[in-house]
Write an enzyme that holds these catalytic residues in place. Structure first.
Site, PDB file in Angstrom:
ATOM      1  N   ASN A 112       0.857  -1.194   0.000  1.00  0.00           N
ATOM      2  CA  ASN A 112       0.000   0.000   0.000  1.00  0.00           C
ATOM      3  C   ASN A 112       0.887   1.235   0.000  1.00  0.00           C
ATOM      4  OD1 ASN A 112      -2.441   1.563   0.267  1.00  0.00           O
ATOM      5  ND2 ASN A 112      -1.948   1.863   2.433  1.00  0.00           N
ATOM      6  N   HIS A 114       0.877   5.286   1.318  1.00  0.00           N
ATOM      7  CA  HIS A 114       0.167   6.207   2.196  1.00  0.00           C
ATOM      8  C   HIS A 114       0.894   7.549   2.166  1.00  0.00           C
ATOM      9  CE1 HIS A 114      -2.520   7.378   5.382  1.00  0.00           C
ATOM     10  NE2 HIS A 114      -1.496   7.868   6.055  1.00  0.00           N
ATOM     11  N   SER A 141       4.942   6.783   2.231  1.00  0.00           N
ATOM     12  CA  SER A 141       5.493   5.483   2.619  1.00  0.00           C
ATOM     13  C   SER A 141       4.834   4.384   1.801  1.00  0.00           C
ATOM     14  CB  SER A 141       5.195   5.190   4.102  1.00  0.00           C
ATOM     15  OG  SER A 141       5.560   6.279   4.925  1.00  0.00           O
ATOM     16  N   ASP A 150      -3.161   1.245   7.620  1.00  0.00           N
ATOM     17  CA  ASP A 150      -1.927   2.003   7.376  1.00  0.00           C
ATOM     18  C   ASP A 150      -0.772   1.565   8.272  1.00  0.00           C
ATOM     19  OD1 ASP A 150      -3.251   3.479   5.405  1.00  0.00           O
ATOM     20  OD2 ASP A 150      -3.961   4.951   6.854  1.00  0.00           O
TER      21      ASP A 150
HETATM   22  C1  GRF Z   1      -2.525   8.806  -2.990  1.00  0.00           C
HETATM   23  O1  GRF Z   1      -2.219  10.015  -2.354  1.00  0.00           O
HETATM   24  C2  GRF Z   1      -2.153   7.639  -2.122  1.00  0.00           C
HETATM   25  O2  GRF Z   1      -1.052   7.890  -1.308  1.00  0.00           O
HETATM   26  C3  GRF Z   1      -3.386   7.470  -1.264  1.00  0.00           C
HETATM   27  O3  GRF Z   1      -4.461   7.751  -2.117  1.00  0.00           O
HETATM   28  C4  GRF Z   1      -4.027   8.615  -3.166  1.00  0.00           C
HETATM   29  C5  GRF Z   1      -4.360   7.933  -4.446  1.00  0.00           C
HETATM   30  O4  GRF Z   1      -4.096   8.747  -5.562  1.00  0.00           O
HETATM   31  N1  GRF Z   1      -3.421   6.153  -0.689  1.00  0.00           N
HETATM   32  P1  GRF Z   1      -4.071   8.138  -7.014  1.00  0.00           P
HETATM   33  O5  GRF Z   1      -5.426   7.476  -7.239  1.00  0.00           O
HETATM   34  O6  GRF Z   1      -2.951   7.136  -7.081  1.00  0.00           O
HETATM   35  O7  GRF Z   1      -3.863   9.290  -7.930  1.00  0.00           O
END
Ligand code: GRF
Length: 221
Positions: A112, A114, A141, A150
């Site tokens: 994932n 974050h 991260s 998370d």
């Molecule tokens: C990103 O900021 C990611 O870190 C978070 O959700 C957002 C997704 O953006 N988990 P995208 O769909 O990849 O543009």
């Protein structure tokens, strides 16, 4: 001869900019992962169109059809992943909490991203919270997924400076650029079996994991 590339599913809920960064990286012939599937829980996720334009198989498992039954939703997800012989799952803006049973099936095989320097600022509104608490550094991260939200062993992080005139939006935009660098990099490390997990620590067997300073002042670990 069968390809030795790991088969990857990217799970999205929205615009899919991290997905696109990974699809672009995966075009390199020596990238160790093949993106075999993009799956969304939302039929109208913009990223689905982008994935289809890249010639990637797309599927929708609409969470609304499961009337809040998380386990049945997760079982449906798992069925799609096994049908596509998926080795690694990449969550990229996938806005559903996954059940502990599902997460356990993909231990050390599900990543994932974050938008904070974990373990700070789990959850939502990370950029505003980083500003409100006066952080001088913020970042993002990539981690292996564990049942708690998370949390999980961290594979890669990028730190970016917080500027005096930053708003949540300007900070988010700077962090997003860093996300697009570290996510393909982290997936490459995992897919090429250069990563081992010991408790909460990830050991990386690669010269490519050195600290580097980019022109736009990201620090990548
Ligand atoms: C990103 O900021 C990611 O870190 C978070 O959700 C957002 C997704 O953006 N988990 P995208 O769909 O990849 O543009």
């Amino acid at each position: 001869m069968a390809s030795s590339k790991k088969r990857v599913a990217i799970l999205i809920s929205g615009r899919g900019s991290n997905m696109t960064a990974i699809l672009d990286a995966a075009k390199a012939s020596d990238y160790p992962a093949k993106i075999a599937l993009v799956l969304s829980n939302k039929p109208d996720a913009k990223g689905l169109e982008t994935a289809a334009n890249h010639g990637i198989a797309t599927e929708v498992v609409d969470h609304r059809s499961f009337k809040g039954d998380r386990k049945v939703f997760d079982a449906a997800l798992h069925k799609h992943l096994t049908a596509h012989r998926i080795d690694l799952v990449v969550l990229a803006g996938f806005m559903r909490i996954l059940s502990a049973d599902f997460v356990a099936k993909w231990t050390d095989k599900m990543l994932n991203i974050h938008p904070s320097l974990l373990p700070s600022f789990k959850g939502l509104d990370t950029h505003q919270r980083a500003l409100d608490t006066g952080c001088r550094l913020a970042g993002c991260s990539v981690h292996f997924v564990r049942a708690d939200m998370d949390s999980g062993p961290i594979i890669a992080q990028a730190a970016v400076p917080v500027l005096d005139n930053d708003t949540a939006d300007s900070l988010a935009a700077r962090i997003l650029k860093a996300e697009h660098t570290i996510y393909p990099h982290a997936l490459e490390l995992v897919a090429s079996d250069k990563v081992s997990v010991q408790g909460m620590r990830v050991r990386i067997n690669s010269d490519a994991n050195m600290l580097c300073a980019h022109q736009d002042q990201q620090l990548i670990f």
